[in-house]
Design a protein around this motif. Sequence first.
Motif, PDB file in Angstrom:
ATOM      1  N   ALA A  70       5.919  51.480  28.185  1.00 24.17           N
ATOM      2  CA  ALA A  70       4.288  51.904  27.515  1.00 24.17           C
ATOM      3  C   ALA A  70       3.466  51.516  28.213  1.00 24.17           C
ATOM      4  O   ALA A  70       2.037  51.058  27.845  1.00 24.17           O
ATOM      5  CB  ALA A  70       4.060  50.754  27.063  1.00 24.17           C
ATOM      6  N   ALA A  71       3.340  50.287  29.682  1.00 18.13           N
ATOM      7  CA  ALA A  71       2.689  50.238  30.605  1.00 18.13           C
ATOM      8  C   ALA A  71       3.381  49.999  32.060  1.00 18.13           C
ATOM      9  O   ALA A  71       4.965  50.296  32.551  1.00 18.13           O
ATOM     10  CB  ALA A  71       2.254  49.106  30.222  1.00 18.13           C
ATOM     11  N   ARG A  72       1.702  50.809  32.825  1.00 12.62           N
ATOM     12  CA  ARG A  72       2.859  50.568  34.297  1.00 12.62           C
ATOM     13  C   ARG A  72       1.813  49.855  35.143  1.00 12.62           C
ATOM     14  O   ARG A  72       0.903  49.971  35.106  1.00 12.62           O
ATOM     15  CB  ARG A  72       2.518  52.199  34.980  1.00 12.62           C
ATOM     16  CG  ARG A  72       2.948  53.255  34.241  1.00 12.62           C
ATOM     17  CD  ARG A  72       2.123  54.611  34.801  1.00 12.62           C
ATOM     18  NE  ARG A  72       0.929  54.514  33.723  1.00 12.62           N
ATOM     19  CZ  ARG A  72       0.548  55.581  34.193  1.00 12.62           C
ATOM     20  NH1 ARG A  72       0.554  57.599  34.640  1.00 12.62           N
ATOM     21  NH2 ARG A  72      -1.051  55.190  33.341  1.00 12.62           N
ATOM     22  N   PRO A  73       2.614  49.773  36.765  1.00 13.41           N
ATOM     23  CA  PRO A  73       1.784  49.165  37.442  1.00 13.41           C
ATOM     24  C   PRO A  73      -0.025  49.474  37.345  1.00 13.41           C
ATOM     25  O   PRO A  73      -0.033  50.344  37.790  1.00 13.41           O
ATOM     26  CB  PRO A  73       2.777  49.051  38.421  1.00 13.41           C
ATOM     27  CG  PRO A  73       3.652  49.555  38.578  1.00 13.41           C
ATOM     28  CD  PRO A  73       3.836  50.218  37.188  1.00 13.41           C
ATOM     29  N   GLY A  74      -0.326  48.421  37.496  1.00 14.72           N
ATOM     30  CA  GLY A  74      -2.214  48.559  37.322  1.00 14.72           C
ATOM     31  C   GLY A  74      -3.045  48.845  36.571  1.00 14.72           C
ATOM     32  O   GLY A  74      -4.064  48.349  36.210  1.00 14.72           O
ATOM     33  N   ASP A  75      -1.765  49.168  35.211  1.00 15.80           N
ATOM     34  CA  ASP A  75      -2.413  48.701  33.511  1.00 15.80           C
ATOM     35  C   ASP A  75      -3.182  47.278  33.804  1.00 15.80           C
ATOM     36  O   ASP A  75      -2.423  46.016  33.412  1.00 15.80           O
ATOM     37  CB  ASP A  75      -2.190  49.176  32.537  1.00 15.80           C
ATOM     38  CG  ASP A  75      -1.323  51.034  33.076  1.00 15.80           C
ATOM     39  OD1 ASP A  75      -1.810  51.137  33.556  1.00 15.80           O
ATOM     40  OD2 ASP A  75      -0.343  51.385  32.619  1.00 15.80           O
ATOM     41  N   ARG A  76      -4.357  47.300  32.302  1.00 13.66           N
ATOM     42  CA  ARG A  76      -4.482  45.755  31.923  1.00 13.66           C
ATOM     43  C   ARG A  76      -4.433  46.244  30.799  1.00 13.66           C
ATOM     44  O   ARG A  76      -4.032  47.033  30.525  1.00 13.66           O
ATOM     45  CB  ARG A  76      -6.117  46.147  31.560  1.00 13.66           C
ATOM     46  CG  ARG A  76      -6.726  45.215  33.741  1.00 13.66           C
ATOM     47  CD  ARG A  76      -8.530  45.189  33.376  1.00 13.66           C
ATOM     48  NE  ARG A  76      -8.901  44.893  34.902  1.00 13.66           N
ATOM     49  CZ  ARG A  76      -9.355  44.485  34.813  1.00 13.66           C
ATOM     50  NH1 ARG A  76     -10.138  43.141  33.831  1.00 13.66           N
ATOM     51  NH2 ARG A  76      -9.738  43.189  36.265  1.00 13.66           N
ATOM     52  N   VAL A  77      -3.304  45.168  30.249  1.00 10.93           N
ATOM     53  CA  VAL A  77      -2.618  45.340  28.705  1.00 10.93           C
ATOM     54  C   VAL A  77      -3.199  44.191  28.699  1.00 10.93           C
ATOM     55  O   VAL A  77      -3.479  42.793  28.357  1.00 10.93           O
ATOM     56  CB  VAL A  77      -1.347  45.398  28.624  1.00 10.93           C
ATOM     57  CG1 VAL A  77      -0.865  46.572  29.941  1.00 10.93           C
ATOM     58  CG2 VAL A  77      -0.431  43.752  30.193  1.00 10.93           C
TER      59      VAL A  77
ATOM     60  N   GLU B 269      -0.560  35.751  22.640  1.00  9.19           N
ATOM     61  CA  GLU B 269      -1.505  36.059  22.510  1.00  9.19           C
ATOM     62  C   GLU B 269      -2.368  36.353  24.380  1.00  9.19           C
ATOM     63  O   GLU B 269      -2.617  35.376  24.154  1.00  9.19           O
ATOM     64  CB  GLU B 269      -1.509  37.230  21.918  1.00  9.19           C
ATOM     65  CG  GLU B 269      -2.316  39.044  21.422  1.00  9.19           C
ATOM     66  CD  GLU B 269      -2.877  39.344  21.053  1.00  9.19           C
ATOM     67  OE1 GLU B 269      -2.017  39.461  19.653  1.00  9.19           O
ATOM     68  OE2 GLU B 269      -3.765  39.465  20.461  1.00  9.19           O
ATOM     69  N   PHE B 270      -1.930  37.735  25.319  1.00  6.02           N
ATOM     70  CA  PHE B 270      -2.515  36.880  26.026  1.00  6.02           C
ATOM     71  C   PHE B 270      -2.953  38.707  26.535  1.00  6.02           C
ATOM     72  O   PHE B 270      -1.987  39.341  26.892  1.00  6.02           O
ATOM     73  CB  PHE B 270      -1.410  36.201  27.253  1.00  6.02           C
ATOM     74  CG  PHE B 270      -0.385  36.483  27.575  1.00  6.02           C
ATOM     75  CD1 PHE B 270      -0.538  37.336  28.782  1.00  6.02           C
ATOM     76  CD2 PHE B 270       0.720  36.820  27.156  1.00  6.02           C
ATOM     77  CE1 PHE B 270       1.377  37.699  29.529  1.00  6.02           C
ATOM     78  CE2 PHE B 270       1.649  37.188  26.899  1.00  6.02           C
ATOM     79  CZ  PHE B 270       2.346  37.591  28.059  1.00  6.02           C
ATOM     80  N   ASP B 271      -4.121  38.619  28.088  1.00  7.29           N
ATOM     81  CA  ASP B 271      -4.703  39.634  28.412  1.00  7.29           C
ATOM     82  C   ASP B 271      -3.591  39.507  29.885  1.00  7.29           C
ATOM     83  O   ASP B 271      -3.827  38.423  30.578  1.00  7.29           O
ATOM     84  CB  ASP B 271      -5.948  39.726  28.700  1.00  7.29           C
ATOM     85  CG  ASP B 271      -6.327  39.840  27.422  1.00  7.29           C
ATOM     86  OD1 ASP B 271      -6.100  40.383  26.159  1.00  7.29           O
ATOM     87  OD2 ASP B 271      -7.552  40.228  26.887  1.00  7.29           O
ATOM     88  N   ALA B 272      -3.407  40.479  30.489  1.00  8.24           N
ATOM     89  CA  ALA B 272      -2.759  39.974  32.097  1.00  8.24           C
ATOM     90  C   ALA B 272      -3.002  41.779  32.286  1.00  8.24           C
ATOM     91  O   ALA B 272      -3.182  42.683  32.400  1.00  8.24           O
ATOM     92  CB  ALA B 272      -1.787  39.494  32.144  1.00  8.24           C
ATOM     93  N   ILE B 273      -2.555  41.397  33.869  1.00  7.01           N
ATOM     94  CA  ILE B 273      -2.489  43.261  34.853  1.00  7.01           C
ATOM     95  C   ILE B 273      -0.623  43.489  35.357  1.00  7.01           C
ATOM     96  O   ILE B 273       0.098  42.302  35.699  1.00  7.01           O
ATOM     97  CB  ILE B 273      -3.493  42.934  36.448  1.00  7.01           C
ATOM     98  CG1 ILE B 273      -4.843  43.369  35.952  1.00  7.01           C
ATOM     99  CG2 ILE B 273      -3.218  44.278  36.895  1.00  7.01           C
ATOM    100  CD1 ILE B 273      -6.218  42.324  36.671  1.00  7.01           C
ATOM    101  N   VAL B 274      -0.253  44.168  34.985  1.00 10.07           N
ATOM    102  CA  VAL B 274       1.040  44.454  35.268  1.00 10.07           C
ATOM    103  C   VAL B 274       0.981  45.176  36.598  1.00 10.07           C
ATOM    104  O   VAL B 274       0.579  45.845  37.544  1.00 10.07           O
ATOM    105  CB  VAL B 274       1.415  45.840  34.393  1.00 10.07           C
ATOM    106  CG1 VAL B 274       3.339  46.064  35.080  1.00 10.07           C
ATOM    107  CG2 VAL B 274       1.724  45.531  32.483  1.00 10.07           C
ATOM    108  N   VAL B 275       1.700  44.224  37.371  1.00  8.69           N
ATOM    109  CA  VAL B 275       2.007  44.537  38.597  1.00  8.69           C
ATOM    110  C   VAL B 275       2.952  44.666  39.227  1.00  8.69           C
ATOM    111  O   VAL B 275       3.250  45.094  40.671  1.00  8.69           O
ATOM    112  CB  VAL B 275       1.415  42.953  39.735  1.00  8.69           C
ATOM    113  CG1 VAL B 275       0.147  42.690  39.833  1.00  8.69           C
ATOM    114  CG2 VAL B 275       2.547  42.004  39.235  1.00  8.69           C
TER     115      VAL B 275
END
Length: 317
Positions: A221-228, A124-130
């Motif tokens: 479920a996630a778009r560029p710019g989202d923190r997930v 499990e990890f945190d990231a930003i979708v680019v």
Amino acid sequence: MSNDFALDESAIREAFRRFLFTFGDRDNIVYFRKIANILDSGSYSLVIDYADLAVKELDLAKLLIQYPREILKILSNELRDILTKEFNVPASIVHKYRVRVKGIPNRLRVRDLFKSINIGRIVEFDAIVVRATKSKQILRASMFMCEKCGRKFRYTFDIFYRHPKFCPYPDCDSGKIILLDEEREYEEYQELVVQELPEELPPGKLPEQCNVVVYGDLVDAARPGDRVTITGIVLVAPERKLGDGKKPLFETYVEAIYIDRWEETVEELKLSEEEIEQIRQLAKREDFEEIIYKSIAPSIYGLDDIKKAIAAQLFGG
């Protein structure tokens, strides 16, 4: 943990069924209610909290960490059986349902995903979708026909397409198999590129990026710019076709099991009474417009029209 449990699919399915139908109290069987909710909501995923599983079925939780792909496949098959028998979900769509897991204790940074020790592990990890590709369809199962005996059979795929090499019927030795257009099963597919968070970036280092593949209702479920926060399995794929005399290089990627998009929070700006009064007095001045645009890049002389345009954009929202 006994070896019998580790190797016995029926024991794993029984433990999972017991967990689904007993976790919670008599008035609130948590995951039984969640199954009913996903049917009403149109979702195809039953999301399990790892902490809940570890409390109720510790052996099964440990197996999930050791063999994530195999165990998740067994759990999803058991869920489909429950949906078919207990909830009368049609066979034509029951294959779309799957079990997902969140809250894995093995938390990493994006740059740590590329260590060989993590291959095959659930993390499990945190990231930003680019970046995100458009949704595509991936073939999950299809009907094939033996060209010699004319009989049809069903064949399923996991990650990569593999054409059957032989007829599965023992009385036929043909190696000519034809892919048919009928009864094909597809699933939504998407690729993401994610980047490590600025706050996790070591001094003097550039941010690392990782490819993430998503299936089913995780698409979009996630778009560029989202923190997930992503729960997934670290996998590898060859960079090019393997052959003699070539370096056997593999690229690391993550198959997402669950994606939790962070809620966007907007900080409320609080002004003191003194600041509010200063703004009101400023608004009464005849040179108010000039004060505003000349406060933009005051070290740059002239270019008033450009500064007015910038001020208009700032105040226009």
